[in-house]
Structure formats: structure tokens, C-alpha cells
Design a protein around this motif. Structure first.
Motif, PDB file in Angstrom:
ATOM      1  N   ARG A 296     -48.949-103.266 -53.140  1.00  0.00           N
ATOM      2  CA  ARG A 296     -48.454-102.950 -54.343  1.00  0.00           C
ATOM      3  C   ARG A 296     -47.814-103.980 -54.562  1.00  0.00           C
ATOM      4  O   ARG A 296     -47.685-104.366 -55.870  1.00  0.00           O
ATOM      5  CB  ARG A 296     -48.302-101.253 -54.447  1.00  0.00           C
TER       6      ARG A 296
ATOM      7  N   TYR B  50     -47.824-106.877 -57.703  1.00  0.00           N
ATOM      8  CA  TYR B  50     -47.235-106.524 -59.009  1.00  0.00           C
ATOM      9  C   TYR B  50     -46.294-107.503 -58.629  1.00  0.00           C
ATOM     10  O   TYR B  50     -46.237-108.196 -60.499  1.00  0.00           O
ATOM     11  CB  TYR B  50     -46.539-105.022 -58.773  1.00  0.00           C
ATOM     12  N   LEU B  51     -45.492-108.065 -58.369  1.00  0.00           N
ATOM     13  CA  LEU B  51     -43.756-108.857 -58.529  1.00  0.00           C
ATOM     14  C   LEU B  51     -44.927-110.505 -58.894  1.00  0.00           C
ATOM     15  O   LEU B  51     -44.389-110.629 -59.678  1.00  0.00           O
ATOM     16  CB  LEU B  51     -43.437-108.908 -57.604  1.00  0.00           C
TER      17      LEU B  51
ATOM     18  N   SER C 117     -48.867-104.561 -64.210  1.00  0.00           N
ATOM     19  CA  SER C 117     -49.100-103.120 -63.925  1.00  0.00           C
ATOM     20  C   SER C 117     -51.236-103.401 -63.667  1.00  0.00           C
ATOM     21  O   SER C 117     -51.592-103.213 -62.760  1.00  0.00           O
ATOM     22  CB  SER C 117     -49.496-101.991 -64.092  1.00  0.00           C
ATOM     23  N   ASP C 118     -52.061-103.548 -65.578  1.00  0.00           N
ATOM     24  CA  ASP C 118     -53.025-104.381 -65.102  1.00  0.00           C
ATOM     25  C   ASP C 118     -53.689-105.086 -64.378  1.00  0.00           C
ATOM     26  O   ASP C 118     -54.975-104.761 -64.000  1.00  0.00           O
ATOM     27  CB  ASP C 118     -53.434-104.571 -66.571  1.00  0.00           C
TER      28      ASP C 118
ATOM     29  N   ALA D 103     -51.914-106.173 -61.049  1.00  0.00           N
ATOM     30  CA  ALA D 103     -52.468-105.690 -60.207  1.00  0.00           C
ATOM     31  C   ALA D 103     -53.121-104.602 -59.660  1.00  0.00           C
ATOM     32  O   ALA D 103     -53.805-104.789 -58.718  1.00  0.00           O
ATOM     33  CB  ALA D 103     -50.976-105.408 -59.582  1.00  0.00           C
ATOM     34  N   GLN D 104     -54.086-104.108 -60.540  1.00  0.00           N
ATOM     35  CA  GLN D 104     -54.798-103.194 -60.428  1.00  0.00           C
ATOM     36  C   GLN D 104     -56.068-103.993 -60.667  1.00  0.00           C
ATOM     37  O   GLN D 104     -56.841-103.404 -60.164  1.00  0.00           O
ATOM     38  CB  GLN D 104     -54.941-102.568 -61.352  1.00  0.00           C
TER      39      GLN D 104
ATOM     40  N   PHE E 155     -56.527-104.817 -56.916  1.00  0.00           N
ATOM     41  CA  PHE E 155     -57.027-104.724 -56.075  1.00  0.00           C
ATOM     42  C   PHE E 155     -58.510-103.916 -56.260  1.00  0.00           C
ATOM     43  O   PHE E 155     -58.871-103.461 -54.522  1.00  0.00           O
ATOM     44  CB  PHE E 155     -56.487-102.898 -55.690  1.00  0.00           C
ATOM     45  N   VAL E 156     -58.554-104.043 -57.096  1.00  0.00           N
ATOM     46  CA  VAL E 156     -60.266-103.758 -57.622  1.00  0.00           C
ATOM     47  C   VAL E 156     -61.306-104.929 -56.665  1.00  0.00           C
ATOM     48  O   VAL E 156     -62.342-104.336 -55.508  1.00  0.00           O
ATOM     49  CB  VAL E 156     -60.291-103.084 -58.912  1.00  0.00           C
TER      50      VAL E 156
ATOM     51  N   VAL F 131     -37.069-110.248 -61.454  1.00  0.00           N
ATOM     52  CA  VAL F 131     -38.256-108.954 -61.648  1.00  0.00           C
ATOM     53  C   VAL F 131     -37.688-108.162 -62.058  1.00  0.00           C
ATOM     54  O   VAL F 131     -37.167-107.314 -60.988  1.00  0.00           O
ATOM     55  CB  VAL F 131     -39.362-109.337 -60.987  1.00  0.00           C
TER      56      VAL F 131
ATOM     57  N   PHE G 263     -43.996 -95.074 -60.532  1.00  0.00           N
ATOM     58  CA  PHE G 263     -44.391 -96.214 -60.511  1.00  0.00           C
ATOM     59  C   PHE G 263     -45.980 -95.877 -59.838  1.00  0.00           C
ATOM     60  O   PHE G 263     -46.709 -96.590 -60.192  1.00  0.00           O
ATOM     61  CB  PHE G 263     -43.642 -97.219 -61.577  1.00  0.00           C
ATOM     62  N   TRP G 264     -44.941 -96.453 -57.860  1.00  0.00           N
ATOM     63  CA  TRP G 264     -45.778 -97.080 -57.432  1.00  0.00           C
ATOM     64  C   TRP G 264     -46.862 -95.351 -56.679  1.00  0.00           C
ATOM     65  O   TRP G 264     -48.070 -95.927 -57.299  1.00  0.00           O
ATOM     66  CB  TRP G 264     -44.973 -97.408 -56.339  1.00  0.00           C
TER      67      TRP G 264
ATOM     68  N   PHE H 100     -49.399 -96.057 -59.554  1.00  0.00           N
ATOM     69  CA  PHE H 100     -50.237 -97.133 -59.713  1.00  0.00           C
ATOM     70  C   PHE H 100     -51.189 -97.190 -58.482  1.00  0.00           C
ATOM     71  O   PHE H 100     -52.481 -97.503 -58.560  1.00  0.00           O
ATOM     72  CB  PHE H 100     -49.298 -97.942 -59.105  1.00  0.00           C
TER      73      PHE H 100
ATOM     74  N   ARG I 187     -53.853 -94.762 -60.206  1.00  0.00           N
ATOM     75  CA  ARG I 187     -54.770 -95.552 -60.673  1.00  0.00           C
ATOM     76  C   ARG I 187     -55.740 -96.051 -59.827  1.00  0.00           C
ATOM     77  O   ARG I 187     -57.326 -96.484 -60.450  1.00  0.00           O
ATOM     78  CB  ARG I 187     -54.036 -96.843 -61.474  1.00  0.00           C
ATOM     79  N   VAL I 188     -55.651 -97.032 -58.871  1.00  0.00           N
ATOM     80  CA  VAL I 188     -56.300 -98.288 -58.024  1.00  0.00           C
ATOM     81  C   VAL I 188     -57.525 -96.841 -57.652  1.00  0.00           C
ATOM     82  O   VAL I 188     -58.871 -97.352 -57.647  1.00  0.00           O
ATOM     83  CB  VAL I 188     -55.461 -98.491 -57.384  1.00  0.00           C
TER      84      VAL I 188
ATOM     85  N   THR J 103     -61.478 -97.651 -57.983  1.00  0.00           N
ATOM     86  CA  THR J 103     -62.225 -98.052 -57.143  1.00  0.00           C
ATOM     87  C   THR J 103     -63.393 -97.066 -56.875  1.00  0.00           C
ATOM     88  O   THR J 103     -64.535 -96.703 -55.858  1.00  0.00           O
ATOM     89  CB  THR J 103     -61.558 -98.447 -55.788  1.00  0.00           C
TER      90      THR J 103
END
Lengths: 194, 194
Positions: free
Chosen positions: A45, A49-50, A63-64, A66-67, A70-71, B60, B67-68, B71, B74-75, B79
Motif C-alpha cells: 500500500r 500510495y506514494l 488515497s482514492d 490507491a484504493q 487495489f480494487v 512526498v 492512515f494505513w 486505508f 477502505r480497500v 472489495t
């Protein structure tokens, strides 16, 4: 997939996911162990993200994105054939996701949370302002590059990938990756000196 | 003095990757020798190097450690509604079963096309149509024909065979007894055929 099918497909319920390598995690996930994907997310992650942040320069969009990455990975992992590392495969998805989003990007503003905290005891306010302004100018210039040049520059400089790896991720020749890199540098030089 | 460095060579020299590529335009040592002698190329490389240094210093901001986990959650949520992938498609996951299925389908198609070809060659269209009738259908049809023959009068025969004058004239010459015998004969024929 039901448990018997999962076992038939080769899922090994006995492996400890946090100790498994990426290949074993992929096999476990595709074999029916959904929690293996949680471990994949945990492991990758930050890099994803970076990389997203490099494209959009703000936390919310990064973050959106990155999500989304992964989806997409979740949906596509069944077709992953280990022809590259899982990290490279995720980079490819990340770059494609970011380039697709570039077409509908937001107005280019510098968000508050992207500003770096500067210790005024060490750096003078004027130097800090110059540094802040300079970095904002660099981010702004990178965002103005054509998508493939931007992707090449980010992967080369910030992810430190070779031109061969960049060519694999972006889908092109090594020569094209090098040319994109040079053009990106040339355009940046022009944008920053304007 | 040799020709100036190409854009790719300039970028490679600034990036520190000169000589690593197998498809360089010329021997890397020749490019280095040219660089030693050419102030213009040295200035260009120096400018690109400064630009790269500035780009690499662009960091960055790391998100909060909290946050992680957020995150990952959220993923996981995103999914949750997605069906997990199956192992690399059914063709590759179960090769024996897949080949068996393909062979079975091919066999069915072969038998079906062969039998259809035979029917097309040996049976005229009218026969092909009656081939779909059941024995019960045939019995009802014969019964109807038998009853019609018994109820026929000379006028019926004459009008029904108006388009066949020769046969109509023969039938019209029969006496009542002969016609009754003819009907009995027809009934017997029909009965034997059934």
C-alpha cells in the motif's frame, strides 16, 4: 469458491500469510483465502500510495487512486501469471489508473497538507519560503508534462526503476522509454526556467 | 572531435546510467571521451544533473501512521462486494477436465453433423417431414381415410377425380356391389398396412 474447491485449486491453509512471499500470497488468494489479499495490500500500500501521490500531488486523490488500484488488482489477480513481480504488476496498474484519471484531474491547486513542515529554528523564513515555492514549482511543472513523459520521469527518478522495467510497465521499447525520459527532462527545464 | 552526445546519451550521462545499455548509439567510452573534450555537451549534462538533483530532493509527505489501517479497511470494504477471482480461468486451472469437455463437445458435433448429412442425402423433404410423426398419429390418419372411403358415393368419386378423367370414368362404371367390394378391398388393404 467453496472450501473444497479452494483446496482442490491448491490453496494451502497452513501457510502463515505474514511470512509468505508474494507468490505464495497470490496463490493463497486465488485458491480461496481472501485474507491473503489483505496481506498483499498491507505489504504494497505504501509504494502504491506514494506513486499515486507523485501523479496527483495531494493526499485525498492519492488515497482514492490507491484504493482503485487495489480494487482493480483484486479483480485481476486471477489472471496474474507471475511473469513479472507482483510489485511491478501493481506499478503497471497504478500508472494506468493514474494516467486514466489524468484526463479528469482537478484544478491544480497546492493543498495545505502537501506543504512541508519547516523548523524555523533551523531554516530562515525566507529560505523556507523559497524552498517551498521551488518545490511547488517543480510539482506544478511535472503535472504539466504529457502523461507518458510524466510516468517515465516518476518511475525513473522516484521509483528508481530501470528503463527496461519502465518499458515493461508502460508497454513500449527501451529506446522509447529513454527518449521519453530525455524529453521529460527537457520540458521540465523549459517549464522551470520560464 | 566526434559528434555531440545524442539526447539519450546526455540524459544517461546526467542520470549516471551511461554505458549500461546494450543498445547505446556508440561505445560509452567514446561518449565519455567526447564529453571530456566538448564544453557544450558538458554544460548540457551539468544542467540536466542539477535538474535531476532538484527533482530527487522533492519528497512526498508521509501520511499519518493511522492512515494505513484506515486505508486497508477502505480497500476491504470496497472489495467486499466483488467476487474473488478463480484460478487463472477454468481452461488453465483444470486442464484434464477442460480437455475432456472439449473432446466431448467435438464428438457430439461430429455425430450430429454426420447424421444430419445422412438424412439430407437419403430422405426427400416429404419423408423428412413424416419422420416426425408418431405411430399414434399414423393410426388416426389411416382410420380417417378408411371412414372416408366407406362413405364415398359415385358423385363424390367423380368430383374428387375430375382432374383425372380416365380413372374417374372407370370408377363411375362400377355397380353398387362392385363399388362396395372395392371399398371392402380398400379397407382390407388399409387394415393390412396397419
Amino acid at each position: 469458491m467453496t472450501p473444497p474447491e479452494a483446496r482442490a485449486a491448491g490453496a494451502d491453509d497452513s501457510i502463515a500469510l505474514d511470512e509468505a512471499d508474494d507468490r505464495a500470497l497470490v496463490d493463497a488468494f486465488v485458491g480461496g483465502r481472501r485474507e491473503a489479499f489483505d496481506e498483499i495490500v498491507r505489504r504494497h500500500r505504501r509504494h502504491v500510495y506514494l506513486l499515486c501521490f507523485r501523479f496527483v500531488s495531494n493526499h485525498e486523490d492519492a488515497s482514492d487512486l490507491a484504493q482503485d488500484v487495489f480494487v482493480r488488482a483484486f479483480k485481476g489477480l486471477g489472471r496474474f501469471k507471475h511473469e513479472s513481480s507482483l510489485g511491478t504488476w501493481l506499478y503497471r496498474i497504478t500508472v494506468n489508473t493514474c494516467l486514466n484519471r489524468a484526463a479528469v484531474r482537478r484544478p491544480e491547486t497546492e493543498p495545505v497538507d502537501a506543504k512541508e513542515y519547516v523548523d524555523a529554528r533551523v531554516v530562515s523564513p525566507i529560505d523556507a519560503a523559497v524552498r517551498q515555492e521551488s518545490r511547488a514549482a517543480v510539482r506544478h511543472a511535472i503535472r504539466k508534462l504529457p502523461p507518458r513523459q510524466r510516468a517515465t520521469l516518476i518511475l525513473r527518478i522516484y521509483q528508481e526503476l530501470s528503463h527496461e522495467e519502465i518499458a515493461r510497465i508502460l508497454g513500449g521499447t527501451v529506446g522509447a522509454a529513454k527518449t521519453n525520459f530525455f524529453h521529460a527532462l527537457g520540458n521540465l527545464r523549459r517549464l522551470l526556467s520560464a | 572531435m566526434t559528434t555531440h552526445l545524442s539526447p539519450d546519451e546526455l540524459a544517461a550521462a546526467a542520470d549516471g546510467t551511461a554505458g549500461r545499455s546494450a543498445n547505446a548509439h556508440r561505445d560509452p567510452s567514446a561518449a565519455t571521451a567526447h564529453l571530456d573534450q566538448c564544453p557544450a555537451c558538458r554544460a548540457a549534462v551539468s544542467e540536466l544533473t542539477a535538474l535531476l538533483t532538484a527533482l530527487k530532493s522533492e519528497t512526498v509527505p508521509e501520511p499519518s501512521p493511522l492512515f494505513w489501517d484506515h486505508f486497508s479497511a477502505r480497500v476491504r470494504e470496497a472489495t467486499a462486494q466483488v467476487t474473488p477471482p478463480e484460478r487463472r480461468g477454468w481452461m488453465f486451472g483444470q486442464p484434464v477436465l477442460a480437455l475432456g469437455a472439449v473432446a466431448a463437445v467435438a464428438l457430439i458435433l461430429l455425430v450430429w453433423s454426420s447424421s444430419a448429412r445422412d438424412r439430407a442425402v437419403s430422405a426427400p423433404p416429404a419423408m423428412a417431414t413424416t419422420a416426425t410423426e408418431t405411430p399414434a398419429d399414423a393410426e388416426v390418419a389411416w382410420q380417417a381415410m378408411s371412414e372416408m372411403a366407406a362413405a364415398m358415393t359415385a358423385d363424390d368419386v367423380r368430383s374428387a377425380t375430375a382432374s383425372a378423367p380416365e380413372r374417374a370414368s372407370v370408377l363411375s362404371e362400377l355397380s353398387d356391389d362392385e363399388r362396395a367390394a372395392f371399398v371392402e378391398l380398400l379397407k382390407r388393404e388399409i387394415g393390412e398396412a396397419q
